[in-house]
Scaffold this motif. Structure first.
Motif, mmCIF file in Angstrom:
data_model
loop_
_atom_site.group_PDB
_atom_site.id
_atom_site.type_symbol
_atom_site.label_atom_id
_atom_site.label_comp_id
_atom_site.label_asym_id
_atom_site.label_seq_id
_atom_site.Cartn_x
_atom_site.Cartn_y
_atom_site.Cartn_z
ATOM 1 N N ASP A 147 -1.623 -11.060 -11.381
ATOM 2 C CA ASP A 147 -2.975 -11.366 -10.932
ATOM 3 C C ASP A 147 -3.367 -10.361 -9.867
ATOM 4 O OD1 ASP A 147 -5.310 -12.344 -9.921
ATOM 5 O OD2 ASP A 147 -4.548 -14.386 -9.555
ATOM 6 N N LYS A 148 -4.443 -9.620 -10.093
ATOM 7 C CA LYS A 148 -4.843 -8.605 -9.131
ATOM 8 C C LYS A 148 -5.178 -9.206 -7.771
ATOM 9 C CE LYS A 148 -6.666 -5.495 -12.676
ATOM 10 N NZ LYS A 148 -7.808 -4.691 -13.128
ATOM 11 N N THR A 149 -5.563 -10.484 -7.770
ATOM 12 C CA THR A 149 -5.868 -11.135 -6.501
ATOM 13 C C THR A 149 -4.646 -11.166 -5.614
ATOM 14 O OG1 THR A 149 -7.486 -12.508 -7.620
ATOM 15 C CG2 THR A 149 -6.740 -13.248 -5.452
ATOM 16 N N GLU A 150 -3.474 -11.398 -6.235
ATOM 17 C CA GLU A 150 -2.242 -11.452 -5.456
ATOM 18 C C GLU A 150 -1.911 -10.097 -4.862
ATOM 19 O OE1 GLU A 150 0.741 -12.931 -7.998
ATOM 20 O OE2 GLU A 150 -0.099 -14.938 -8.157
ATOM 21 N N LEU A 151 -2.374 -9.017 -5.502
ATOM 22 C CA LEU A 151 -2.098 -7.684 -4.991
ATOM 23 C C LEU A 151 -3.107 -7.248 -3.940
ATOM 24 C CD1 LEU A 151 -1.217 -5.863 -8.333
ATOM 25 C CD2 LEU A 151 0.358 -6.572 -6.537
ATOM 26 N N GLY A 152 -4.103 -8.089 -3.697
ATOM 27 C CA GLY A 152 -5.086 -7.748 -2.669
ATOM 28 C C GLY A 152 -6.100 -6.732 -3.133
ATOM 29 N N LEU A 153 -6.318 -6.600 -4.454
ATOM 30 C CA LEU A 153 -7.219 -5.578 -4.959
ATOM 31 C C LEU A 153 -8.471 -6.167 -5.594
ATOM 32 C CD1 LEU A 153 -4.603 -3.223 -6.643
ATOM 33 C CD2 LEU A 153 -5.739 -2.910 -4.464
ATOM 34 N N SER A 154 -8.722 -7.457 -5.395
ATOM 35 C CA SER A 154 -9.859 -8.084 -6.049
ATOM 36 C C SER A 154 -11.116 -8.089 -5.200
ATOM 37 C CB SER A 154 -9.506 -9.533 -6.401
ATOM 38 O OG SER A 154 -9.218 -10.259 -5.220
ATOM 39 N N ASP A 176 8.574 -2.264 8.519
ATOM 40 C CA ASP A 176 9.235 -2.430 9.811
ATOM 41 C C ASP A 176 8.515 -3.405 10.730
ATOM 42 O OD1 ASP A 176 7.007 -0.976 10.480
ATOM 43 O OD2 ASP A 176 8.099 0.848 11.042
ATOM 44 N N GLY A 177 7.440 -4.033 10.239
ATOM 45 C CA GLY A 177 6.722 -5.009 11.045
ATOM 46 C C GLY A 177 5.719 -4.421 11.999
ATOM 47 N N SER A 178 5.674 -3.093 12.117
ATOM 48 C CA SER A 178 4.748 -2.476 13.065
ATOM 49 C C SER A 178 3.336 -2.366 12.505
ATOM 50 C CB SER A 178 5.247 -1.086 13.466
ATOM 51 O OG SER A 178 5.275 -0.220 12.341
ATOM 52 N N SER A 179 3.205 -2.489 11.184
ATOM 53 C CA SER A 179 1.893 -2.398 10.542
ATOM 54 C C SER A 179 2.009 -2.987 9.149
ATOM 55 C CB SER A 179 1.433 -0.936 10.466
ATOM 56 O OG SER A 179 2.258 -0.212 9.574
ATOM 57 N N ASN A 180 0.969 -2.809 8.347
ATOM 58 C CA ASN A 180 1.047 -3.203 6.947
ATOM 59 C C ASN A 180 2.181 -2.436 6.272
ATOM 60 O OD1 ASN A 180 -1.314 -4.593 7.518
ATOM 61 N ND2 ASN A 180 -2.629 -2.974 6.727
ATOM 62 N N VAL A 181 2.636 -2.937 5.143
ATOM 63 C CA VAL A 181 3.688 -2.233 4.404
ATOM 64 C C VAL A 181 3.210 -0.828 4.062
ATOM 65 C CG1 VAL A 181 5.048 -2.193 2.277
ATOM 66 C CG2 VAL A 181 4.633 -4.359 3.452
ATOM 67 N N ARG A 182 4.070 0.153 4.308
ATOM 68 C CA ARG A 182 3.741 1.547 4.049
ATOM 69 C C ARG A 182 4.627 2.089 2.925
ATOM 70 N NH1 ARG A 182 4.794 1.400 9.537
ATOM 71 N NH2 ARG A 182 6.332 3.099 9.464
ATOM 72 N N ALA A 194 1.133 6.427 2.639
ATOM 73 C CA ALA A 194 -0.044 5.603 2.963
ATOM 74 C C ALA A 194 0.370 4.156 3.132
ATOM 75 C CB ALA A 194 -1.092 5.708 1.847
ATOM 76 N N LYS A 195 -0.520 3.384 3.717
ATOM 77 C CA LYS A 195 -0.340 1.939 3.742
ATOM 78 C C LYS A 195 -0.639 1.382 2.352
ATOM 79 C CE LYS A 195 -1.392 1.344 8.648
ATOM 80 N NZ LYS A 195 -1.472 2.783 8.959
ATOM 81 N N LYS A 196 0.062 0.320 2.013
ATOM 82 C CA LYS A 196 -0.151 -0.299 0.708
ATOM 83 C C LYS A 196 -1.593 -0.765 0.580
ATOM 84 C CE LYS A 196 2.536 -3.385 -2.282
ATOM 85 N NZ LYS A 196 3.687 -4.331 -2.294
ATOM 86 N N HIS A 197 -2.123 -1.369 1.642
ATOM 87 C CA HIS A 197 -3.514 -1.790 1.695
ATOM 88 C C HIS A 197 -4.046 -1.489 3.087
ATOM 89 C CE1 HIS A 197 -2.571 -3.901 -1.975
ATOM 90 N NE2 HIS A 197 -1.715 -4.691 -1.345
ATOM 91 N N TYR A 198 -5.282 -0.973 3.169
ATOM 92 C CA TYR A 198 -5.957 -0.797 4.448
ATOM 93 C C TYR A 198 -6.972 -1.936 4.572
ATOM 94 C CZ TYR A 198 -3.907 3.861 4.822
ATOM 95 O OH TYR A 198 -3.021 4.908 4.906
ATOM 96 N N PHE A 199 -6.538 -3.009 5.189
ATOM 97 C CA PHE A 199 -7.393 -4.188 5.294
ATOM 98 C C PHE A 199 -8.623 -3.869 6.137
ATOM 99 C CE2 PHE A 199 -3.092 -5.950 4.623
ATOM 100 C CZ PHE A 199 -3.340 -6.577 3.411
ATOM 101 N N GLY A 200 -9.764 -4.293 5.646
ATOM 102 C CA GLY A 200 -11.012 -4.065 6.354
ATOM 103 C C GLY A 200 -11.797 -2.871 5.838
ATOM 104 N N VAL A 201 -11.106 -1.915 5.215
ATOM 105 C CA VAL A 201 -11.802 -0.750 4.657
ATOM 106 C C VAL A 201 -11.590 -0.632 3.148
ATOM 107 C CG1 VAL A 201 -11.926 0.630 6.753
ATOM 108 C CG2 VAL A 201 -9.862 0.716 5.347
ATOM 109 N N GLY A 202 -10.593 -1.342 2.616
ATOM 110 C CA GLY A 202 -10.485 -1.479 1.172
ATOM 111 C C GLY A 202 -9.585 -0.521 0.436
ATOM 112 N N GLY A 203 -9.225 0.597 1.040
ATOM 113 C CA GLY A 203 -8.385 1.562 0.345
ATOM 114 C C GLY A 203 -6.912 1.203 0.425
ATOM 115 N N GLY A 204 -6.072 2.150 0.041
ATOM 116 C CA GLY A 204 -4.633 1.927 0.089
ATOM 117 C C GLY A 204 -3.935 2.671 -1.031
ATOM 118 N N SER A 205 -2.617 2.730 -0.946
ATOM 119 C CA SER A 205 -1.851 3.463 -1.952
ATOM 120 C C SER A 205 -2.034 2.873 -3.336
ATOM 121 C CB SER A 205 -0.367 3.493 -1.570
ATOM 122 O OG SER A 205 0.159 2.174 -1.456
ATOM 123 N N ARG A 206 -2.054 1.527 -3.438
ATOM 124 C CA ARG A 206 -2.167 0.902 -4.750
ATOM 125 C C ARG A 206 -3.556 1.122 -5.364
ATOM 126 N NH1 ARG A 206 2.547 -1.818 -6.110
ATOM 127 N NH2 ARG A 206 4.097 -1.055 -4.631
#
Length: 308
Positions: A19-26, A294-300, A260-272
């Motif tokens: 489900d793309k929703t689970e991946l944060g891409l919806s 490492d907990g310092s940010s979103n998964v990279r 890159a970060k897996k998801h850039y929350f708030g701006v919508g982009g990301g590696s995926r």
């Protein structure tokens, strides 16, 4: 940093059951405000360093590898107070982003494991900022190293002084317009928007009828290795970035490394989000090199991308 098993098959973003929703891409892409015209695409010479801007450096230890990190004031360069990003004006090039360090570490691992060699290669770093991945490539024997950033001011005030400071540790500094050092490496700097900057990149696949291409451009070469860190945060810029990579990378053997970060929350982009473009286009494949949680940010993540 956990390296991906080499037996992993080519990247596939969505399986039939995911489900793309689970991946944060919806999320819906928000309508962006009209941006000012991009700056002109130009080559910035080492002699054009802005000496009026204060530039300091401090050592940075990356698991035993010491590089120098430059520091300048966004207020002094762009009249902005502690701003990471102003779309169309300043794209965050003065800040040292985590992905840049992730990329250097991954490149070092790839070299140590015999999976990558920079010796004699043509290398392009996109959205370079401090230019640390490019510096690493140069120290590893790259023959050509071209740094690109959206802002000429970033190159003049940060990139060139920082590259200079790092290479001074290897006894020579940038002193001429096209510098020859480190086994005769050619080091040059280019500013401009990703839509048009390929027209001035000497190793890019320029349009044959384009009169703005650099003199002597080789239409059949392309870069052996393209490096980029934290470049996929803006949804609107992803197609342009992907087109640029296809224009500039050597068709037969070129490879791009993206951190890159897996998801850039708030701006919508990301590696995926970027990799979905790659998958849908069908001309390239991607494989995961490393994941950082490492907990310092979103998964990279660090990915390797090349033509099929």
């Amino acid at each position: 940093m956990a390296a991906q098993d080499s037996s992993l098959k080519a990247f596939c973003l969505f399986s039939a059951t995911e489900d793309k929703t689970e991946l944060g891409l919806s999320f819906l892409d928000s309508t962006e405000k009209a941006l000012p015209p991009p700056p002109p695409c130009i080559e910035v010479l080492p002699s054009q360093v802005n000496s009026s801007v204060k530039h300091t450096v401090e050592p940075l230890n990356l698991d035993g590898l010491t590089l120098l990190k430059g520091r300048v004031s966004t207020q002094e360069v762009f009249a902005l107070s502690n701003s990471d990003l102003v779309p169309g004006k300043y794209e965050g090039g003065l800040k040292l982003w985590e992905g840049s360090l992730d990329l250097v570490k991954s490149l070092r691992t790839e070299v140590e494991e015999g999976l990558l060699s920079f010796a004699g290669k043509r290398v392009l770093e996109l959205g370079c900022g401090h230019g640390l991945p490019g510096v690493f490539a140069c120290l590893q024997g790259a023959a050509v190293l071209h740094f690109q950033d959206f802002n000429a001011e970033v190159l003049k005030c940060l990139t060139i002084p920082n590259v200079n400071a790092n290479l001074l540790m290897k006894t020579q500094s940038l002193a001429t317009d096209v510098t020859k050092m480190n086994n005769d490496a050619e080091i040059r700097f280019f500013a401009g928007d990703w839509n048009d900057v390929h027209q001035i990149l000497p190793s890019g696949y320029a349009d044959e009828n384009n009169q703005n291409s650099s003199p002597g451009v080789n239409l059949s070469v392309g870069y052996d290795i393209i490096l980029m860190a934290e470049t996929v945060y803006s949804i609107s810029a992803l197609p342009t970035l992907y087109k640029l990579i296809k224009k500039c990378m050597a068709r037969s053997h070129g490879v791009a490394y993206m951190a890159a970060k897996k998801h850039y929350f708030g701006v919508g982009g990301g590696s995926r989000r970027f990799l979905s473009l790659v998958e849908n286009d069908g001309l390239m494949v991607a494989s995961l090199v490393a994941e950082v949680a490492d907990g310092s940010s979103n998964v990279r993540e660090v990915w390797k991308i090349h033509f099929k």
